[in-house]
Write a protein that holds these residues in place. Structure first.
Motif, PDB file in Angstrom:
ATOM      1  N   GLU A   1    -116.133 -69.879  14.769  1.00 57.89           N
ATOM      2  CA  GLU A   1    -117.221 -70.684  14.220  1.00 57.89           C
ATOM      3  C   GLU A   1    -118.153 -69.829  13.379  1.00 57.89           C
ATOM      4  O   GLU A   1    -118.682 -70.287  12.355  1.00 57.89           O
TER       5      GLU A   1
ATOM      6  N   GLU B   1    -117.668 -76.638  14.792  1.00 62.85           N
ATOM      7  CA  GLU B   1    -118.784 -75.963  14.111  1.00 62.85           C
ATOM      8  C   GLU B   1    -119.738 -76.952  13.476  1.00 62.85           C
ATOM      9  O   GLU B   1    -120.957 -76.816  13.589  1.00 62.85           O
TER      10      GLU B   1
ATOM     11  N   ARG C   1    -122.625 -79.129  15.365  1.00 63.96           N
ATOM     12  CA  ARG C   1    -123.900 -78.549  15.803  1.00 63.96           C
ATOM     13  C   ARG C   1    -125.078 -79.020  14.965  1.00 63.96           C
ATOM     14  O   ARG C   1    -126.221 -78.753  15.307  1.00 63.96           O
ATOM     15  N   TYR C   2    -124.804 -79.718  13.839  1.00 70.76           N
ATOM     16  CA  TYR C   2    -125.873 -80.042  12.900  1.00 70.76           C
ATOM     17  C   TYR C   2    -126.264 -81.511  12.991  1.00 70.76           C
ATOM     18  O   TYR C   2    -125.416 -82.382  13.193  1.00 70.76           O
TER      19      TYR C   2
END
Length: 370
Positions: A42, A81, A84-85
């Motif tokens: 990541e 990855e 996470r946003y």
């Protein structure tokens, strides 16, 4: 130094494959290292985003240079990855939706080997021109083609790709281009002093016959007031323009590729029926002629479309803005002589197919308030 560091030192930061089996053996024998291995992956992806890469770019490169199971590993890594946003940059959601299923079952040694091969590619990605901020940073949501209009355009192009009648495909594609042009002009700002800001997007230009495909994309971009710059090493072109025009370019380029490939397949079948076997040279010449002829006709059509006089200063301002942005992103570009056209029949039939895919000869004048 951790076990993962030892494995990376052996496999990722040296030339050749001499240390790959050793590193894979270390990781295969240590299931407890899997979480750290995923975390490092990541991190490598995050660095790729910061260097200007987007999910579709990395998937395209991995699919070209590695194998299908590497793409599946990458899909799982990208999903983890980007999860996470809170929000993702424009067009990322669509790219994530096209990721393949990540499931892949194998033994631990083969799994570790594939992960190391994937990570070796990721850490060697260079910086490229950014077309959007990386995830986690502030970004503006661009205004593209209005959703209902976009649905109409897509439906027209889908019908054009599906029909076996050239005249019907011609009429459907011309109508789609007309709708694109009308929307683009209708959305122009009233003042030439506020032309807005152009943006950019990357469009894949895949082998085989990528030169012809890049030429076709350049022709479509120019006809829609955009600039295209081809990166042959990584298999994409970056198109600079205003958002609605960029959407039009991508939609039309994709449709014309489908129409051209379908026409090429039909023409090639006829060549085979007559006893010819040089299919590779025929295909290459066909697509080069198809792209070149469409370029001529799109360029002529773009110059012949009348625009209301009060919009001319606005269009001029937008052209300047697009050129400036492209020159800023690509201060050093090169031109190359196009080679590889050696089949006369392919060239002649490719130009004929381009005539059958006419997209702009009947475009109507678009005026404010029409």
């Amino acid at each position: 130094m951790t076990l993962v560091d030892d494995a990376f030192a052996a496999a990722l930061y040296t030339d050749g494959d001499a240390g790959l089996d050793t590193a894979a053996s270390l990781l295969a024998a240590a299931p407890a290292a899997d979480a750290e291995l995923a975390r490092r992956g990541e991190e490598f992806l995050r660095r790729a985003w910061e260097r200007g890469w987007q999910p579709a770019d990395v998937v395209r490169l991995v699919r070209r240079d590695l194998a299908d199971h590497h793409v599946r590993l990458l899909a799982a890594l990208i999903t983890a990855e980007t999860g996470r946003y809170a929000g993702l940059p424009p067009r990322w959601d669509a790219q994530l939706a096209e990721l393949p299923a990540p499931e892949w079952r194998t033994d631990r040694f083969s799994y570790a080997t594939a992960v190391l091969e994937l990570y070796r590619l990721l850490i060697r990605l260079p910086s490229i021109e950014a077309v959007a901020p990386p995830p986690g940073e502030v970004f503006a949501v661009p205004d593209g083609i209005e959703p209902r209009m976009l649905a109409r355009i897509r439906a027209l192009l889908a019908k054009a790709e599906a029909t076996t009648f050239p005249e019907e495909a011609e009429a459907l594609t011309a109508k789609a281009q007309e709708l694109m042009s009308r929307h683009s002009v209708d959305e122009l700002p009233a003042s030439p002093d506020r032309p807005g800001a152009p943006s950019a997007r990357r469009i894949g230009v895949d082998a085989p016959y990528e030169t012809a495909k890049a030429i076709l994309l350049d022709a479509v971009a120019a006809a829609n007031r955009c600039r295209a710059v081809w990166n042959s090493a990584f298999g994409f072109s970056t198109v600079v323009g205003f958002e609605a025009d960029l959407e039009a370019v991508e939609l039309l380029h994709t449709s014309l590729l489908v129409q051209g490939t379908t026409a090429m397949t039909r023409a090639e079948a006829g060549q085979r029926a007559s006893g010819r076997k040089r299919t590779k040279t025929f295909r290459q010449s066909f697509l080069m002629a198809y792209a070149a002829r469409l370029g001529e006709r799109l360029s002529a059509a773009a110059e012949s479309v009348p625009v209301a006089p009060d919009l001319l200063p606005v269009l001029a301002g937008r052209d300047i803005a697009v050129t400036s942005r492209a020159d800023e992103m690509f201060p050093r570009t090169t031109s190359a002589r196009v080679r590889g056209v050696s089949d006369e029949a392919g060239w002649v039939q490719g130009r004929a197919a381009a005539d059958g895919a006419r997209v702009s000869g009947e475009r109507r004048a678009v005026r404010r308030g029409s």
